[in-house]
Write an enzyme that holds these catalytic residues in place. Structure first.
Site, mmCIF file in Angstrom:
data_model
loop_
_atom_site.group_PDB
_atom_site.id
_atom_site.type_symbol
_atom_site.label_atom_id
_atom_site.label_comp_id
_atom_site.label_asym_id
_atom_site.label_seq_id
_atom_site.Cartn_x
_atom_site.Cartn_y
_atom_site.Cartn_z
ATOM 1 N N LYS A 157 28.152 30.551 9.575
ATOM 2 C CA LYS A 157 28.694 30.462 10.675
ATOM 3 C C LYS A 157 30.002 31.151 10.923
ATOM 4 O O LYS A 157 30.715 31.144 9.846
ATOM 5 C CB LYS A 157 28.963 28.911 11.197
ATOM 6 C CG LYS A 157 27.556 28.368 11.261
ATOM 7 C CD LYS A 157 27.377 26.623 11.545
ATOM 8 C CE LYS A 157 26.243 26.179 11.748
ATOM 9 N NZ LYS A 157 25.635 26.373 12.937
ATOM 10 N N ARG A 184 15.312 22.185 10.835
ATOM 11 C CA ARG A 184 14.032 22.034 11.133
ATOM 12 C C ARG A 184 13.343 22.135 9.533
ATOM 13 O O ARG A 184 12.248 21.564 9.643
ATOM 14 C CB ARG A 184 13.314 23.267 11.802
ATOM 15 C CG ARG A 184 13.515 24.610 11.437
ATOM 16 C CD ARG A 184 13.677 25.822 12.464
ATOM 17 N NE ARG A 184 14.714 25.792 13.187
ATOM 18 C CZ ARG A 184 14.821 26.546 14.238
ATOM 19 N NH1 ARG A 184 13.889 27.572 14.473
ATOM 20 N NH2 ARG A 184 16.092 26.708 14.925
#
Length: 497
Positions: free
Chosen positions: A278, A352
């Site tokens: 990130k 996920r």
């Protein structure tokens, strides 16, 4: 903080702070009228003199009011009487409690719950008044040598009832207090830094909950996860020195024949993005990437605290997502616990990957319903801001239950479509699916991914990326969606008003 109910006349109430609502125009609430009369028209004079106008969000502290036993009056504006709604009423409660917290008062009596509000029953107002008091009184300054805010001296809040207090009313206060405890746990866990709140720390917190409330607790270590085939979850953990944990808690207070509700919470205790790292800006906020885990643990704390007659299972897959030398690479293919293969195109779409194995594991409980909670996608923040939680699912009645619970608690969720048309975006030439669907519809394609592991039961997904914490100088975990989830479970247990 202690919570209770009380009835009587405002002038007879002995307290450090008496909270009274004042309308800008229209007939004043009964408690306010009674206090005004007992104080020789004090409140009316303040309005006529322009010292207090009653507009929404306004407040005034009056010390040693004549004719009243209260040491202070906390007058709070309700706006126009014919425009009072749940939003304005909640704002008034927050304004009043924050005013009290700015004084040296150690106890307060809140009369706002006695005011009728469209859409909120008497019990709902009592419960919500307690929750809002707990929300305002919350502090997290454990790591500051000098607390950033004035220490909270308020240790007791009494909610005033217009008539005789009933069992339903006292139950509502008890329920509100339990929700406060659940939210406080959720906020504490969320606000802890990643170097302290590790997967092992979460597992230990789960053990504490189990010991306190007599719950079944199972902590699966890496070897057990490998044996079960949780290679999707373990792919996320590969770059971290912190060992992953798989937490299972069982609360069985319903009938033995009742199928449990299963809550699954995403527990990424720090998310760098892995190899798909990130940007540095605001990466500190990625300690909040375990707020799904924190919220399901907090909900369990609330449910157990109010002894709700329901069977509940809480599952928390937890790990860090770090860019270590052993970290999963973009393009790697893993086999999930379900046997389905996944091409990992972006290691920052890791939530996920841990949830899918947990959702497969949930099948063994033959659940009545499964709800997963996750700070899953930035796309959800873009779509809904920080007001509403994203809601998707494969079962319309379940989705409607959650939406209704959110509306009732002002912890709102909004449904997004989960149409098969979006599934094509997850196609991979090398595996059964990719873990991302591209730039468009990111919240939906993330849920589409999860839906492939939920064919065996009714399922819903709550994306709390925009609602689990607030940003800015007062940043911190919000405790959402504990009120929504608790209300949902109360309704399932037949205990919602």
């Amino acid at each position: 903080m202690k919570f209770s109910t009380k009835t009587g006349t405002p002038q007879s109430l002995s307290t450090d702070a008496l909270i009274l609502g004042v309308f800008e125009s229209g007939a004043q609430p009964a408690a306010t009228l009674a206090a005004d009369e007992a104080s020789n028209g004090l409140i009316g004079r303040l309005q006529k003199q322009g010292d207090f106008n009653g507009k929404t969000g306004s407040s005034l502290i009056v010390r040693h009011p004549e004719g009243l036993k209260a040491a202070r009056l906390i007058l709070v504006g309700l706006g126009k009487a014919d425009e009072l709604n749940s939003k304005n009423w909640m704002q008034a409660n927050r304004t009043a409690l924050n005013a009290v917290l700015g004084t040296t008062a150690t106890d307060a009596i809140n009369t706002l719950a006695a005011i009728e509000v469209n859409g909120l029953s008497a019990s709902a107002r009592l419960r919500q008044a307690v929750v809002l008091a707990g929300e305002c009184a919350y502090r997290f300054d454990s790591f500051k040598t000098t607390p950033k805010a004035q220490p909270v001296k308020l240790n007791a809040v009494t909610v005033f009832t217009a008539g005789k207090a009933t069992k339903a009313m006292s139950d509502a206060v008890t329920e509100g207090a339990a929700i406060v405890e659940g939210m406080n746990l959720t906020r504490d866990l969320g606000n802890l830094p990643g170097n302290i709140c590790t997967p092992t720390y979460l597992a230990n917190e789960a053990k504490k909950l189990a010991k306190t409330f007599g719950l079944k607790c199972l902590i699966l270590e890496k070897a057990a996860m490998e044996k079960l085939g949780m290679h999707s979850l373990l792919a996320v953990a590969k770059g971290s020195d912190q060992p992953p944990k798989f937490i299972v808690l069982e609360y069985n207070a319903g009938k033995k024949t009742d199928k449990p509700v299963v809550l699954v919470g995403k527990g990424i205790t720090f998310d760098t993005g892995g190899i798909s790292i990130k940007p540095a800006a605001e990466m500190d906020e990625m300690k909040y990437d375990m707020c799904g885990a924190a919220s399901v643990l907090g909900t369990l704390r609330a449910v157990a605290g109010m002894k709700l007659p329901i069977n509940l299972v809480v599952i928390v897959p937890t790990t860090e997502n770090m860019p270590g030398s052993s970290a999963t690479r973009p393009g790697d293919i893993v086999t999930s616990m379900s046997g389905q293969t996944i091409e990992i195109l972006n290691t920052d779409a890791e939530g996920r990957l841990i949830l899918c194995d947990a959702l497969t594991y949930a099948e063994r409980f033959k659940p009545a319903a499964v709800v997963d909670v996750a700070t899953l996608t930035g796309a959800c923040v873009v779509a809904l801001g920080q007001v509403a939680t994203g809601l998707l699912g494969n079962n319309d009645p379940l989705v409607n239950e959650l939406r209704t619970a959110g509306t009732a608690t002002m912890d709102r969720a909004w449904e997004l479509p989960l149409w098969d048309d979006y599934q094509d975006l997850l196609k991979s030439p090398f595996a059964d699916m990719a873990n991302i669907g591209g730039r468009w519809g990111g919240t939906i394609t993330a849920a589409c991914f999860l839906s492939r592991f939920t064919k065996a039961y009714p399922w819903a997904h709550l994306d709390i990326a925009g609602t689990a914490w607030i940003q800015g100088k007062d940043k911190g975990a919000t405790g959402r969606p504990v009120p929504l989830l608790t209300r949902f479970l109360m309704a399932r247990a037949g205990k919602a008003d």
